[in-house]
Scaffold this active site. Sequence first.
Site, PDB file in Angstrom:
ATOM      1  CD  GLN A   1     -41.397   3.807 -37.119  1.00  0.00           C
ATOM      2  OE1 GLN A   1     -41.523   4.776 -36.380  1.00  0.00           O
ATOM      3  NE2 GLN A   1     -41.941   2.636 -36.835  1.00  0.00           N
TER       4      GLN A   1
ATOM      5  N   GLY B   1     -48.951  -0.684 -43.205  1.00  0.00           N
ATOM      6  CA  GLY B   1     -47.645  -0.581 -43.842  1.00  0.00           C
ATOM      7  C   GLY B   1     -47.155  -1.872 -44.462  1.00  0.00           C
ATOM      8  CB  SER B   2     -47.047  -5.394 -43.298  1.00  0.00           C
ATOM      9  OG  SER B   2     -46.207  -5.194 -42.186  1.00  0.00           O
TER      10      SER B   2
ATOM     11  CB  SER C   1     -48.856   2.200 -41.045  1.00  0.00           C
ATOM     12  OG  SER C   1     -49.730   1.474 -40.224  1.00  0.00           O
ATOM     13  N   GLY C   2     -51.495   4.150 -40.478  1.00  0.00           N
ATOM     14  CA  GLY C   2     -52.203   5.083 -39.617  1.00  0.00           C
ATOM     15  C   GLY C   2     -51.834   5.026 -38.154  1.00  0.00           C
ATOM     16  CG  HIS C   3     -50.430   1.349 -36.032  1.00  0.00           C
ATOM     17  ND1 HIS C   3     -49.585   0.876 -35.053  1.00  0.00           N
ATOM     18  CD2 HIS C   3     -50.026   0.778 -37.188  1.00  0.00           C
ATOM     19  CE1 HIS C   3     -48.703   0.056 -35.593  1.00  0.00           C
ATOM     20  NE2 HIS C   3     -48.947  -0.021 -36.877  1.00  0.00           N
TER      21      HIS C   3
ATOM     22  CG  ASN D   1     -38.047  -0.208 -38.164  1.00  0.00           C
ATOM     23  OD1 ASN D   1     -37.242  -0.237 -39.093  1.00  0.00           O
ATOM     24  ND2 ASN D   1     -38.381  -1.285 -37.475  1.00  0.00           N
TER      25      ASN D   1
ATOM     26  CB  CYS E   1     -42.433  -6.619 -36.898  1.00  0.00           C
ATOM     27  SG  CYS E   1     -43.692  -5.401 -37.314  1.00  0.00           S
TER      28      CYS E   1
ATOM     29  CB  THR F   1     -66.504  -3.904 -47.874  1.00  0.00           C
ATOM     30  OG1 THR F   1     -67.341  -4.767 -48.655  1.00  0.00           O
ATOM     31  CG2 THR F   1     -67.325  -2.749 -47.329  1.00  0.00           C
TER      32      THR F   1
END
EC number: 2.8.1.7
Length: 394
Positions: free
Chosen positions: A180, A72-73, A200-202, A152, A326, A238
């Site tokens: 979020q 995300g960042s 973001s995936g996490h 968030n 964060c 990559t």
Amino acid sequence: MKEFVYLDNAATTKVRPEVVEAMLPYFTEIYGNASAVYDFGQKCKQAIEDARETIGSSIGTKASNIYFTAGGSESDNWALKGVAEAYKDKGKHIITTKIEHHAILHTCAYLEQQGYEVTYLDVDADGLVSPEDVKKAIRPDTILISVMFANNEIGTIEPIEEIGAIAHEHGILFHTDAVQAYAQVPIDVEKMHIDLLSASGHKLNGPKGIGFLYIRQGLKLKSFIHGGAQERKRRAGTENVPGIVGLDKAVEIAMATMDERIKKESELRDYLIARIEDEIPFAKLNGHRVKRLPNNINFCFRFIEGESMLIMLDMAGICGSSGSACTSGSLDPSHVLLAIGLPHEIAHGSLRLTLSDEITKEQLDYVVDHLKEIVAKLRSMSPLYEDYAKKHLS
């Protein structure tokens, strides 16, 4: 017996077993470079394109508008810096809000050092941005409006569709940080007039280190990372194939279970809010009571210092937070809580609890039972609490 109750899912989530299973072959069996022309590499390239298709359809757009990033960042940085660079001949004015994630706020501060002007909009006591305030802030040289989809910390969901319509009407690009909200609530970039979207995936039971930026077709953003032709020459490096495959599987599961999760988490959220409000005096719910993420609970407890509360919760096996992951370690009160009008002394006593679909009502009862004891113990150490309680509880 001490339990383990994880209630910090806004910070990060557990990777689902199905996601891990999908990723594993791409570490040891199908480990080719996706840029290679031979079949072994092309299998990885196909996995990437399959993921792009899944993610594009999840927000109502074409696969070709999805660009993979490290999270995300990075996506936020790319959106703001990319638009600033590409459209500087049109103007150097950006509109955002005072409650954005620091990935937005710090990027805006950087752009201000480069000669750009940023308007930081106020929010109301619930954390809502006024579409009318957005409209009033627009200038002839405004090139971008960036408003987060959902906060968030306090969970408030912003009027994104209205703000997107205003931006579209004035010919201004609209970005939303949806880290979020993505895969937690429905998002349609066409209906909502969103030109750029970060995710973001996490945050959705996927792996860390992978995210994406949606860029509407036709936007002239330049390369963000130079050095190769990956991501259609816009982001060199990559590709993180296992991460992309994991994100693909996490999104597939999240979209298939969204309605069920929203219902369950909303019910548990409201149950936890009701117990805290009924059983712990001088507890203030932060964020909009209805327009909020299904899994978000945020309270301030008067005469409490948030860090002490978190440590004592941890001793009971309960993981929560006092705000954004964060900014953990900072002694300053949350900028979000200050923006909604809370004084420093109350903002310091904040607690954010964020649910997953695995949480049970019994676990929440365990949390409230311990939280009541912790709050009472900490307040007993406050020289101000006893007098305040006598005046207001009598």
